[in-house]
Scaffold this active site. Structure first.
Site, PDB file in Angstrom:
ATOM      1  CB  VAL A   1      -0.941  -0.001   1.213  1.00  0.00           C
ATOM      2  CG1 VAL A   1      -1.645   1.342   1.355  1.00  0.00           C
ATOM      3  CG2 VAL A   1      -1.962  -1.123   1.072  1.00  0.00           C
TER       4      VAL A   1
ATOM      5  CG  HIS B   1       9.249  -8.779  21.607  1.00  0.00           C
ATOM      6  ND1 HIS B   1       9.653  -9.342  22.800  1.00  0.00           N
ATOM      7  CD2 HIS B   1       9.172  -9.798  20.725  1.00  0.00           C
ATOM      8  CE1 HIS B   1       9.827 -10.644  22.643  1.00  0.00           C
ATOM      9  NE2 HIS B   1       9.542 -10.945  21.381  1.00  0.00           N
TER      10      HIS B   1
ATOM     11  CG  HIS C   1       8.122 -13.700  23.443  1.00  0.00           C
ATOM     12  ND1 HIS C   1       9.235 -13.864  22.657  1.00  0.00           N
ATOM     13  CD2 HIS C   1       8.523 -13.967  24.719  1.00  0.00           C
ATOM     14  CE1 HIS C   1      10.264 -14.218  23.409  1.00  0.00           C
ATOM     15  NE2 HIS C   1       9.848 -14.279  24.671  1.00  0.00           N
TER      16      HIS C   1
ATOM     17  N   GLY D   1       0.232  -4.569  16.571  1.00  0.00           N
ATOM     18  CA  GLY D   1       0.984  -4.268  17.776  1.00  0.00           C
ATOM     19  C   GLY D   1       1.413  -2.829  17.924  1.00  0.00           C
TER      20      GLY D   1
END
EC number: 1.1.99.29
Length: 691
Positions: free
Chosen positions: A290, A579, A622, A612
Site C-alpha cells: 500500500v 518486540h 512476546h 501491535g
C-alpha cells in the site's frame, strides 16, 4: 458451491492443518512435499473495483481479520501484502528449528530495517528484522506464545477509558483480552516424554481448545532442559504453575505456536487462511505494498473519509487503486502502519512538510511513543549436547519432525525485588525513577518531541509504568538458549523500557525505509535494570543443576566485574528482542494518541489500525499472543459494535455512507532530538542517589 467447499475442507483436514485436527498419523507430511492449500491468490488484474474492507498488511493481525470479517461469505475483504506468499520456502517456514538453522531473515522475506546510530547503545546502527511475507513476522520468528501480566493490560485500559468510550475501552481489560487470546487458540498438552524431561507446568483451563492457532510444547525436549526450572528455583525464582492466567512471574516453559499433528509452525496464514474453504468474498494479493491511503473530498462530522488505497509491487511499478465501501484497516505492524499513515498525510505536520506530503490529518503522535525490548546475555562453553550440537551431527534423529520441533522455550519473568536483592533496594530505585516525573530538567530531555500532546503522552505512559506496572510485573525476561553447538546462553531482556523513541519518514515513498530511532537507553534506568539482570544470570553458573553443564564463561568474560562494566556491556551488546510497538498508540488524542479505543485513527471516520503498534505500553510478553487477542476482539466489534448507550467512538458514516465512528481533529507537532549524554547526566544522579 457446497460440494467445492466440502472438498476443500476435506483436503485441508487431510493435510493436518484444519482447526482442532488431532490425528498424528500424518506428522511427517511436511517432509514429503505434500502441500494441500485451497487458497487461491488473486492478481492485480483480477481484483474487484471495491471491497467492503481493505486490509493493508497480510501479517499476523491482518490475516486474523481477513478470516473473521469474511466468515459470513458475503462481506468482501481484500488483503494487500507487500511481501510474497512464502510458499516457495514452505518447508523452512513450517519446520520450527529451521528458524535458527535456515532463517528467512537473510532473504527477501525480511524488510531488514536498520535503526539510526544509537548514542545510548555504543553508537550502533542496529538491525530490525521484520517479516515481509504473508503471515508477517509470525512466519519467521521464534514462535513464543507468552501472555502479558494482567497489571499491564489493565493499565492500558486505564490510559484510554473515559465516560465517552467505555464500551470500547472495556475491550482492553485483562479479563476481556484473555477471552480473545483463548478464542484464537487450540492448546495441546505436552507429550509424556517432553513433560518427563523438562517438567513443564500448565493449566489446560487457562488455554483455548477450539481456536485456529495451535499451541503446544516442542515434541522433543533436549535433555539439558531438565536443569532449567530447578536452577531457577534454587536461584530464588519460583516455578510458575500457570503463567497464562494473568500472573506470568516465575520460571516456566513457554507454549509455542506449533501444530502437534505434524510438528509444524502454526501461524496466521496456516491457521486462519490455508484451512478455509474457497471464499469468493475473500481476496489475497501478495507483492502489493500500500503506497497511500486515499481520502474522499468530503468530510463527515469533521472527519476525513478513507475512500480506498493505492498500491504497487515496487517503486517502479505502475500504481493501482482500489476502493473501500466501509473501512480501510492498517495492519502493517510497528513499522508499516505508522509509515503508511505518514506517506498518506496523517501525522506530525513538521514531518509531512519536510517531505512534501500534503497534510490530511495533523496527528503529532504518529510514530512516537516507540518502545522495544532489549536483550543480551551470558554464555558458557559446554560439552553436553545442545540442540545445536545434535542438529550439527546430521544424525537420523536430527532429521525427525519431533527433534526439529524443538525451539528455545525455557523462560522466566522476574520482578524488581528479585533483581535488586530485596524490597528496600528496589523501592529506593523506584523512588528515584518516580522523581524524574516531577523535574522538567530531567524529564524533558527524555522525550523526543516538544509537542504538548506527545509530551503529555510520555508522562502518562511513564506514570503508568511507575505506579502500576514496575511494582507488579516482570521487569526482565530470562531465557534459556541452547541452539548453538557447544554453547549455553542465558539471555536477559528488558521488558518495561522507560526509554521511548520515534519513527518518522524522510521520503514520501513507502518503498524507502522509514527512520527508526528507538532512543535505546536514553533513560539510564533501563541500563541499570539490565545490569542487575545480567549479574543474576551470571550467578546461575554457581547453582546446581545448571552449573554441572557449564564450562568456562565465554561472554562477556572475566573482564566484566563492576556495575559500570555491566552497564557498558549492556549498552554495547544489547539488541532488539524483536518486540517493537506503540508507534500508533491507543491514547487520548491530547496525549499524543493515534487511535481511540475502537482502533479508529483520530480525525477519520473509517480508518483503523489493528496490530501491535496500537499498544500504548510495552508488555512482559512476546507479542504474538496479545496481538492475536487484539485482532480477534477487533474483528468482533467491527462486525457487531458495542451498544452506543455504553459509550464508544462518535458515530459517523463510512465511505459508502454506513455507520462507522470517528473523532475530532487537533493539530501541532514539533519533534526534536535530545543529546543522550546530557540526559544521563541529569537523570543518573537521581537514580543512583536513591539506589
Amino acid at each position: 458451491m457446497l460440494a467445492t467447499e466440502l472438498l476443500a475442507l476435506t483436503l485441508a483436514t487431510f493435510a493436518g492443518t484444519a482447526y482442532g485436527h488431532k490425528n498424528r498419523e500424518f506428522h511427517n507430511v511436511h517432509t514429503h512435499g505434500i502441500y494441500l492449500s485451497p487458497r487461491n491468490y488473486i492478481t492485480p488484474e483480477t481484483r474487484r473495483d471495491s471491497y467492503d474492507y481493505i486490509i493493508a498488511g497480510g501479517g499476523l493481525a491482518g490475516l486474523v481479520l481477513a478470516s473473521r470479517l469474511s466468515a459470513d461469505g458475503q462481506t468482501t475483504v481484500l488483503v494487500l501484502e507487500a511481501g510474497g506468499t512464502g510458499d516457495d520456502r514452505r518447508t523452512t517456514i513450517d519446520t520450527p528449528a529451521l528458524t535458527y538453522f535456515d532463517s528467512l531473515l537473510g532473504t527477501q522475506y525480511n524488510y531488514g530495517y536498520t535503526t539510526t546510530a544509537q548514542s545510548g547503545a555504543g553508537g550502533r546502527n542496529m538491525n530490525w528484522p521484520r517479516g515481509k511475507i504473508l503471515g508477517g513476522s509470525a512466519a519467521v520468528n521464534g514462535m513464543y506464545i507468552v501472555r502479558p501480566n494482567s497489571a499491564e493490560i489493565d493499565a492500558w485500559h486505564d490510559l484510554i477509558v473515559d465516560d465517552s468510550n467505555k464500551a470500547y475501552a472495556d475491550s482492553w481489560t485483562w479479563s476481556s483480552l484473555l477471552e480473545y487470546m483463548k478464542k484464537s487458540e487450540t492448546f495441546t498438552p505436552p507429550t509424556s516424554d517432553a513433560e518427563n524431561t523438562a517438567g513443564m507446568k500448565y493449566n489446560t483451563g487457562s488455554h483455548g481448545s477450539s481456536g485456529p492457532l495451535h499451541t503446544t510444547f516442542p515434541g522433543y525436549m533436549v535433555p539439558m532442559t531438565s536443569a532449567w526450572l530447578p536452577t531457577l528455583a534454587a536461584a530464588g525464582i519460583p516455578t510458575s504453575q500457570d503463567a497464562y492466567n494473568g500472573n506470568n512471574l516465575g520460571g516456566f516453559f513457554s507454549t509455542m505456536a506449533i501444530n502437534p499433528t505434524n510438528w509444524t509452525r502454526s501461524y496466521s496464514k496456516s491457521a486462519y487462511i490455508d484451512p478455509l474453504p474457497p471464499r469468493d468474498n475473500l481476496h489475497v494479493l501478495a507483492n502489493a505494498a500500500v503506497t497511500k491511503i486515499t481520502f474522499a473530498d468530503n468530510v463527515q462530522d469533521g472527519n476525513k473519509v478513507a475512500s480506498g488505497v493505492e498500491f504497487a509491487s515496487s517503486a517502479s511499478d505502475t500504481v493501482k487503486s482500489v476502493s473501500a465501501n466501509k473501512e480501510v484497516i492498517l495492519a502493517g505492524g510497528a513499522v508499516g502502519s505508522p509509515q503508511m499513515l505518514l506517506v498518506s498525510g496523517v501525522g506530525p505536520k513538521d514531518v509531512l512538510d519536510s517531505v512534501g506530503v500534503s497534510v490530511q490529518v495533523e496527528l503529532p503522535g504518529v510514530g512516537h511513543h516507540l518502545q522495544d525490548h532489549l536483550a543480551t546475555g551470558v554464555s558458557w562453553a559446554t560439552t553436553e549436547d545442545t540442540q545445536g550440537t545434535i542438529f550439527q551431527s546430521g544424525s537420523d534423529f536430527s532429521k525427525t519432525a519431533e527433534f526439529l520441533s524443538y525451539v528455545n522455550c525455557g523462560t522466566a519473568y522476574v520482578n524488581g525485588s528479585f533483581l535488586f536483592d530485596g524490597d528496600e533496594s528496589f523501592n529506593n530505585f523506584v523512588t528515584g525513577v518516580r522523581a524524574t516525573l516531577s523535574d522538567p530538567t530531567t524529564l524533558n530531555p527524555l522525550i523526543p518531541s516538544t509537542d504538548p500532546a506527545v509530551v503529555e503522552g510520555y508522562k502518562a505512559i511513564y506514570q503508568s509504568y511507575v505506579d502500576k506496572i514496575i511494582p507488579e510485573a516482570g521487569l526482565v525476561e530470562i531465557l534459556f538458549s541452547i541452539n548453538s553447538p557447544g554453547v549455553i546462553t542465558v539471555q536477559a531482556a528488558l521488558q518495561t523500557p522507560l526509554s521511548q523513541g520515534r519513527l518518522y519518514i524522510n521520503s514520501s515513498s513507502v518503498f524507502d525505509p522509514p527512520v527508526i530511532d528507538p532512543w535505546y537507553f536514553s533513560h539510564p534506568a533501563d541500563a541499570i535494570i539490565l545490569r542487575q539482570a545480567l549479574k543474576k544470570v551470571r550467578s546461575f553458573a554457581d547453582i546446581s543443576p545448571l552449573k554441572e553443564l557449564l564450562g568456562e564463561e565465554s561472554r562477556p568474560g572475566s573482564s566484566v566485574q563492576t556495575d559500570a562494566d555491566w552497564e557498558t556491556y549492556a549498552r554495547n551488546n544489547a539488541n532488539t528482542e524483536f518486540h517493537p510497538g506503540c508507534t500508533c498508540a491507543m491514547l487520548p488524542r491530547d496525549k499524543g494518541g493515534v487511535v481511540d479505543a475502537s482502533l479508529k485513527v483520530y480525525g477519520t471516520s473509517n480508518l483503523r489500525v489493528i496490530d501491535g503498534s496500537v499498544f500504548p505500553l510495552s508488555m512482559s510478553a512476546h507479542l504474538m499472543a496479545p496481538i492475536y487477542g487484539l485482532a480477534e476482539r477487533a474483528a468482533e466489534f467491527i462486525l457487531t459494535p458495542p451498544s452506543s448507550s455504553s459509550g464508544g467512538s462518535s458515530t459517523n458514516t463510512g465511505a459508502n455512507g454506513s455507520p462507522t465512528g470517528g473523532s475530532n481533529n487537533n493539530s501541532g507537532a514539533v519533534s526534536v532530538r535530545a543529546p543522550w549524554v546530557a540526559v544521563v547526566g541529569l537523570v543518573a544522579g537521581v537514580l543512583l542517589s536513591s539506589f
